[in-house]
Design a protein around this motif. Sequence first.
Motif, PDB file in Angstrom:
ATOM      1  N   SER A   1      32.322   4.144 -62.750  1.00  0.00           N
ATOM      2  CA  SER A   1      32.566   5.582 -62.884  1.00  0.00           C
ATOM      3  C   SER A   1      31.620   6.140 -63.937  1.00  0.00           C
ATOM      4  CB  SER A   1      34.011   5.845 -63.286  1.00  0.00           C
ATOM      5  OG  SER A   1      34.260   7.216 -63.402  1.00  0.00           O
ATOM      6  N   PRO A   2      30.637   6.968 -63.502  1.00  0.00           N
ATOM      7  CA  PRO A   2      30.408   7.390 -62.120  1.00  0.00           C
ATOM      8  C   PRO A   2      29.855   6.258 -61.270  1.00  0.00           C
ATOM      9  CG  PRO A   2      28.635   8.166 -63.519  1.00  0.00           C
ATOM     10  CD  PRO A   2      29.655   7.557 -64.445  1.00  0.00           C
ATOM     11  N   GLN A   3      30.041   6.384 -59.947  1.00  0.00           N
ATOM     12  CA  GLN A   3      29.564   5.334 -59.058  1.00  0.00           C
ATOM     13  C   GLN A   3      28.041   5.222 -59.140  1.00  0.00           C
ATOM     14  OE1 GLN A   3      31.108   8.130 -55.908  1.00  0.00           O
ATOM     15  NE2 GLN A   3      29.905   6.758 -54.620  1.00  0.00           N
ATOM     16  N   ILE A   4      27.534   4.013 -58.873  1.00  0.00           N
ATOM     17  CA  ILE A   4      26.102   3.807 -59.082  1.00  0.00           C
ATOM     18  C   ILE A   4      25.256   4.393 -57.951  1.00  0.00           C
ATOM     19  CG2 ILE A   4      26.584   1.744 -60.438  1.00  0.00           C
ATOM     20  CD1 ILE A   4      25.494   0.101 -58.085  1.00  0.00           C
ATOM     21  N   TYR A   5      25.860   4.622 -56.791  1.00  0.00           N
ATOM     22  CA  TYR A   5      25.188   5.309 -55.686  1.00  0.00           C
ATOM     23  C   TYR A   5      26.208   6.186 -54.970  1.00  0.00           C
ATOM     24  CZ  TYR A   5      20.830   2.542 -55.512  1.00  0.00           C
ATOM     25  OH  TYR A   5      19.610   1.968 -55.794  1.00  0.00           O
ATOM     26  N   THR A   6      25.897   7.434 -54.769  1.00  0.00           N
ATOM     27  CA  THR A   6      26.676   8.246 -53.844  1.00  0.00           C
ATOM     28  C   THR A   6      26.197   7.930 -52.425  1.00  0.00           C
ATOM     29  OG1 THR A   6      25.110  10.088 -53.861  1.00  0.00           O
ATOM     30  CG2 THR A   6      26.830  10.075 -55.568  1.00  0.00           C
ATOM     31  N   LEU A   7      26.959   8.358 -51.446  1.00  0.00           N
ATOM     32  CA  LEU A   7      26.525   8.146 -50.058  1.00  0.00           C
ATOM     33  C   LEU A   7      25.214   8.876 -49.785  1.00  0.00           C
ATOM     34  CD1 LEU A   7      29.810   8.275 -47.931  1.00  0.00           C
ATOM     35  CD2 LEU A   7      28.446   6.281 -48.580  1.00  0.00           C
ATOM     36  N   THR A   8      25.063  10.045 -50.367  1.00  0.00           N
ATOM     37  CA  THR A   8      23.807  10.786 -50.199  1.00  0.00           C
ATOM     38  C   THR A   8      22.638   9.984 -50.749  1.00  0.00           C
ATOM     39  OG1 THR A   8      24.940  12.913 -50.304  1.00  0.00           O
ATOM     40  CG2 THR A   8      22.575  12.903 -50.777  1.00  0.00           C
ATOM     41  N   GLN A   9      22.818   9.367 -51.902  1.00  0.00           N
ATOM     42  CA  GLN A   9      21.755   8.570 -52.509  1.00  0.00           C
ATOM     43  C   GLN A   9      21.473   7.302 -51.713  1.00  0.00           C
ATOM     44  OE1 GLN A   9      23.544   8.223 -56.350  1.00  0.00           O
ATOM     45  NE2 GLN A   9      22.594  10.090 -57.147  1.00  0.00           N
ATOM     46  N   LEU A  10      22.517   6.669 -51.173  1.00  0.00           N
ATOM     47  CA  LEU A  10      22.306   5.495 -50.323  1.00  0.00           C
ATOM     48  C   LEU A  10      21.518   5.857 -49.073  1.00  0.00           C
ATOM     49  CD1 LEU A  10      25.703   3.550 -50.501  1.00  0.00           C
ATOM     50  CD2 LEU A  10      23.476   2.775 -51.313  1.00  0.00           C
ATOM     51  N   ASN A  11      21.817   7.011 -48.513  1.00  0.00           N
ATOM     52  CA  ASN A  11      21.051   7.480 -47.351  1.00  0.00           C
ATOM     53  C   ASN A  11      19.603   7.746 -47.723  1.00  0.00           C
ATOM     54  OD1 ASN A  11      22.600   7.803 -44.784  1.00  0.00           O
ATOM     55  ND2 ASN A  11      23.998   8.904 -46.123  1.00  0.00           N
ATOM     56  N   GLU A  12      19.405   8.301 -48.901  1.00  0.00           N
ATOM     57  CA  GLU A  12      18.060   8.621 -49.354  1.00  0.00           C
ATOM     58  C   GLU A  12      17.224   7.368 -49.598  1.00  0.00           C
ATOM     59  OE1 GLU A  12      16.090  10.002 -53.566  1.00  0.00           O
ATOM     60  OE2 GLU A  12      18.018  10.896 -53.007  1.00  0.00           O
ATOM     61  N   VAL A  13      17.804   6.383 -50.274  1.00  0.00           N
ATOM     62  CA  VAL A  13      17.043   5.209 -50.691  1.00  0.00           C
ATOM     63  C   VAL A  13      17.022   4.117 -49.625  1.00  0.00           C
ATOM     64  CG1 VAL A  13      16.842   3.400 -52.450  1.00  0.00           C
ATOM     65  CG2 VAL A  13      17.577   5.705 -53.108  1.00  0.00           C
ATOM     66  N   TYR A  14      18.157   3.924 -48.950  1.00  0.00           N
ATOM     67  CA  TYR A  14      18.268   2.801 -48.015  1.00  0.00           C
ATOM     68  C   TYR A  14      18.525   3.244 -46.578  1.00  0.00           C
ATOM     69  CZ  TYR A  14      18.596   0.132 -52.330  1.00  0.00           C
ATOM     70  OH  TYR A  14      18.350  -0.422 -53.568  1.00  0.00           O
ATOM     71  N   ASN A  15      18.296   4.517 -46.309  1.00  0.00           N
ATOM     72  CA  ASN A  15      18.442   5.058 -44.959  1.00  0.00           C
ATOM     73  C   ASN A  15      19.840   4.814 -44.400  1.00  0.00           C
ATOM     74  OD1 ASN A  15      17.384   6.475 -42.742  1.00  0.00           O
ATOM     75  ND2 ASN A  15      16.919   4.566 -41.646  1.00  0.00           N
ATOM     76  N   GLY A  16      20.828   4.790 -45.279  1.00  0.00           N
ATOM     77  CA  GLY A  16      22.212   4.612 -44.842  1.00  0.00           C
ATOM     78  C   GLY A  16      22.497   3.251 -44.241  1.00  0.00           C
ATOM     79  N   GLU A  17      21.710   2.242 -44.591  1.00  0.00           N
ATOM     80  CA  GLU A  17      21.863   0.924 -43.958  1.00  0.00           C
ATOM     81  C   GLU A  17      22.415  -0.145 -44.891  1.00  0.00           C
ATOM     82  OE1 GLU A  17      17.971   0.085 -42.519  1.00  0.00           O
ATOM     83  OE2 GLU A  17      18.095   1.541 -40.869  1.00  0.00           O
ATOM     84  N   LYS A  18      22.758   0.228 -46.136  1.00  0.00           N
ATOM     85  CA  LYS A  18      23.249  -0.747 -47.107  1.00  0.00           C
ATOM     86  C   LYS A  18      24.539  -0.251 -47.756  1.00  0.00           C
ATOM     87  CE  LYS A  18      19.771  -3.626 -46.653  1.00  0.00           C
ATOM     88  NZ  LYS A  18      18.768  -3.895 -47.715  1.00  0.00           N
ATOM     89  N   VAL A  19      25.387  -1.216 -48.120  1.00  0.00           N
ATOM     90  CA  VAL A  19      26.622  -0.955 -48.856  1.00  0.00           C
ATOM     91  C   VAL A  19      26.558  -1.764 -50.138  1.00  0.00           C
ATOM     92  CG1 VAL A  19      29.123  -1.315 -48.861  1.00  0.00           C
ATOM     93  CG2 VAL A  19      28.002  -0.397 -46.824  1.00  0.00           C
ATOM     94  N   VAL A  20      27.055  -1.186 -51.244  1.00  0.00           N
ATOM     95  CA  VAL A  20      26.934  -1.820 -52.555  1.00  0.00           C
ATOM     96  C   VAL A  20      28.244  -2.508 -52.942  1.00  0.00           C
ATOM     97  CG1 VAL A  20      26.318  -1.480 -54.974  1.00  0.00           C
ATOM     98  CG2 VAL A  20      25.361   0.031 -53.223  1.00  0.00           C
ATOM     99  N   VAL A  21      28.165  -3.805 -53.312  1.00  0.00           N
ATOM    100  CA  VAL A  21      29.358  -4.544 -53.722  1.00  0.00           C
ATOM    101  C   VAL A  21      29.167  -5.134 -55.119  1.00  0.00           C
ATOM    102  CG1 VAL A  21      30.015  -5.118 -51.356  1.00  0.00           C
ATOM    103  CG2 VAL A  21      28.588  -6.702 -52.661  1.00  0.00           C
TER     104      VAL A  21
END
Length: 437
Positions: free
Chosen positions: A212-232
């Motif tokens: 908190s805050p999260q290290i990637y928002t969904l918008t940022q994941l889409n921007e950097v990884y084209n929406g193809e990765k999930v962070v664990v």
Amino acid sequence: MHKFHFLTLHYSLFTSLSPRGGSGWGFPPLLTLLVFLLTSCIDYDDASRLVNVKVQLNAPAEYLPGTAVGEREITMTKTGTSTGALTSTTDANGVAVFEGCMPDVYDISTSWELTGDEYLAATGKPGSANGYMVTASVSEQPLTEAQEQTPVMLQAVIAAKPALIISKIYCSGSRDANNKTYMPGKYIELFNQSDEAMDISGLYIGLLESSSPQIYTLTQLNEVYNGEKVVVKQVFQIPADEPFLLPARSTVLLVNSATDHSDVSDYEYDLRGADFEAKSTDSRHENNDAVKALTLAFSTFSAPLTYMNLMQGGPCGIIIFSTDDDITTWEKTYGYGKTTGTLSYLLIPKDIIRDGVDFLKKNNTSGGADISTKRLYQDIDAGYVNISSASGYTGEVVYRRTVGTTADGGKILMDTNNSSNDFKVSTTIKPREYDEE
């Protein structure tokens, strides 16, 4: 100002000026004129009027051009509530009309199933025998008079229905008789939704990052990884050294401490019958040598945090996935825009994820979940779950609804790929148990 307030003012003024003891008020002409002017200028449109709203459902990208999305029921519910849902059915063009809606903020969604044959007809591609879910959702959509001019857009996505699903998460913890917080009794359940036993050895369980805050928002994941990765932040594995057959319509119970916790509070249970335990080097989590160990395959954290880091108030999202790769060689990240840091997180390819549940933290300001912190894409989980307290320790467990039974009495759990629809919250549901239909 409401008309009532004007009339109250008029009445006080006029009665103070009228003769006492008379049968009439005997208003002077000037006051009579004042009454007329004031009541003629009253704004009767004080509150926002009811509005009519259109929702445009767009077909999934996989659909063949021209494939209809008509006759689909759209549900609209005020954000933060679970009752009083409005429904409307799409026409041949995918448009649903909601008439007479109170202006507010709404969650809008729809879902339907496709068999393998229906998937083939809609997409032109061979389908899975287990079928598919089509979902579309928009969260926290404001509906105002301005919205009448522009339809709300719902983009549908397709996801294969998994045979193995995440069915229960107990992360909240509880308090003992002395009001002391208690956390060792946390657990996860997975459920075999199919009619056949399955070997789940080698399965991975990923805990989504919970910063908190999260290290990637969904918008940022889409921007950097084209929406193809999930962070664990952590990954555990069911040991792959020997088969582990999970019977049809049954549960595998994964715990942090496979001991008897039932004497702590009414919300804790005897977990000695668990299937797997995350063996901990933390003295607060007692291990049970009689229960098989989960393998810790990856952790953002160093020892002694070798137990499942299930955040008691959330976020506490979970995914399950399978791969033959060595996941320790996969790409890691420090967070959006960072190239160094003290903690690195693992990136999981979205296309290998079998199921996911987005467990969000409650927003104490709005009363609902903090939807802006959603970690999972819509085609993994179109909704979310949360408990009633941002701090946890409520003894609440989130679990899937029961929607039917098989001929031999097995449970059929709800799986619309939308946790907002599929899950309930309870303080009484026990491990390996679910509601009656």
